[in-house]
Design a protein around this motif. Sequence first.
Motif, PDB file in Angstrom:
ATOM      1  N   TRP A   1       6.431  -5.288  -7.933  1.00 29.20           N
ATOM      2  CA  TRP A   1       6.234  -3.985  -8.569  1.00 29.20           C
ATOM      3  C   TRP A   1       4.752  -3.766  -8.842  1.00 29.20           C
ATOM      4  N   ASN A   2       4.262  -2.579  -8.537  1.00 25.60           N
ATOM      5  CA  ASN A   2       2.845  -2.227  -8.699  1.00 25.60           C
ATOM      6  C   ASN A   2       1.945  -3.009  -7.755  1.00 25.60           C
ATOM      7  N   LYS A   3       2.509  -3.510  -6.648  1.00 23.90           N
ATOM      8  CA  LYS A   3       1.714  -4.261  -5.682  1.00 23.90           C
ATOM      9  C   LYS A   3       1.898  -3.680  -4.282  1.00 23.90           C
TER      10      LYS A   3
ATOM     11  N   GLN B   1      11.941  -3.541  -9.605  1.00 29.53           N
ATOM     12  CA  GLN B   1      10.960  -3.914 -10.623  1.00 29.53           C
ATOM     13  C   GLN B   1      10.956  -5.429 -10.855  1.00 29.53           C
TER      14      GLN B   1
ATOM     15  N   GLU C   1       4.932  -9.495   0.074  1.00 29.09           N
ATOM     16  CA  GLU C   1       3.586  -8.961  -0.111  1.00 29.09           C
ATOM     17  C   GLU C   1       3.069  -8.384   1.203  1.00 29.09           C
TER      18      GLU C   1
ATOM     19  N   ARG D   1       5.920   6.400  -5.384  1.00 29.64           N
ATOM     20  CA  ARG D   1       6.648   6.602  -6.641  1.00 29.64           C
ATOM     21  C   ARG D   1       7.973   7.341  -6.418  1.00 29.64           C
TER      22      ARG D   1
ATOM     23  N   SER E   1      15.227   1.854  -8.338  1.00 28.76           N
ATOM     24  CA  SER E   1      14.061   1.399  -9.084  1.00 28.76           C
ATOM     25  C   SER E   1      14.329   0.142  -9.906  1.00 28.76           C
TER      26      SER E   1
ATOM     27  N   CYS F   1       3.799  -0.026   1.852  1.00 28.69           N
ATOM     28  CA  CYS F   1       3.103   0.821   0.868  1.00 28.69           C
ATOM     29  C   CYS F   1       2.068  -0.013   0.123  1.00 28.69           C
TER      30      CYS F   1
ATOM     31  N   GLN G   1       6.135   1.581  -6.586  1.00 24.69           N
ATOM     32  CA  GLN G   1       6.694   2.053  -7.857  1.00 24.69           C
ATOM     33  C   GLN G   1       7.859   3.006  -7.554  1.00 24.69           C
TER      34      GLN G   1
ATOM     35  N   SER H   1       0.227   5.102  -3.457  1.00 26.16           N
ATOM     36  CA  SER H   1       1.360   4.698  -4.297  1.00 26.16           C
ATOM     37  C   SER H   1       2.651   5.344  -3.801  1.00 26.16           C
TER      38      SER H   1
ATOM     39  N   ASN I   1       1.214   0.474  -3.088  1.00 30.06           N
ATOM     40  CA  ASN I   1       1.556   0.320  -4.513  1.00 30.06           C
ATOM     41  C   ASN I   1       3.015   0.705  -4.689  1.00 30.06           C
TER      42      ASN I   1
END
Length: 232
Positions: A213-215, A209, A230, A171, A205, A188, A192, A169, A190
């Motif tokens: 996001w979160n992928k 989003q 992707e 972050r 950020s 990456c 975030q 991830s 994930n």
Amino acid sequence: MSEPFFELKGSLFPLSVIRSHDLSVAGLRTSLQQKLAQAPGFFHQAAMVIQLTPEHQAVDFIALKQLFEQLKLVLVGVTGADTEQKQQAQQAGLAVLRLGQDSKAVATEPVKNSAEVPTELVPMHTKVVEQNIRSGQQIYAKGADLIVRGAVGAGAEVIADGNIHIYGSLRGKAIAGASGDTSKRIFCHNLQAELVSIAGHYWLSDSLQGDFWNKAACIRMQDDSIAISELY
């Protein structure tokens, strides 16, 4: 013959361009403080340029310079200025620059090259980090790609002159192409992130989003702007 006392060379450096309908001191202070709160370390003493349009009337450039100094930012100059705005900005000690579409307008006809000069490719080394990067840590891969076999936590920062690969991830903050190469990318598993940047172009950020996001994602430059796709 003695060597020259100094040399003057042209170079390109990344500048953050501010576009805002409200260029009053109060309005811009609020907007800048909100952005600075999201990534204070990234913007510390950052060089910035204000994008002007004909709708910007009676801009107090001296007061804006003082505001930027108070916020620990460096206001280099303005772009998109008309004749009156140009004079006012220069009187305040600001540079008048041509960026983006402004700079493209300088060339009125195609440039013809008599011969193609081969470019020597310099191999990029790779720095591998076999652990998670925790809050407060900073990893810099100078002249190299960076591979992180772990996660980059919130408050952590990874920087590379080359590409960045994160097998976990993201972050915190990831800054690729730190030496100015816009062809570099961030990969990456994930997304975030607090901030991603390629060659001085960045998204925070709130801009990230969206659909990715979160992928697992790939961040790159496309048409002078950051684009996300992707990873697989």
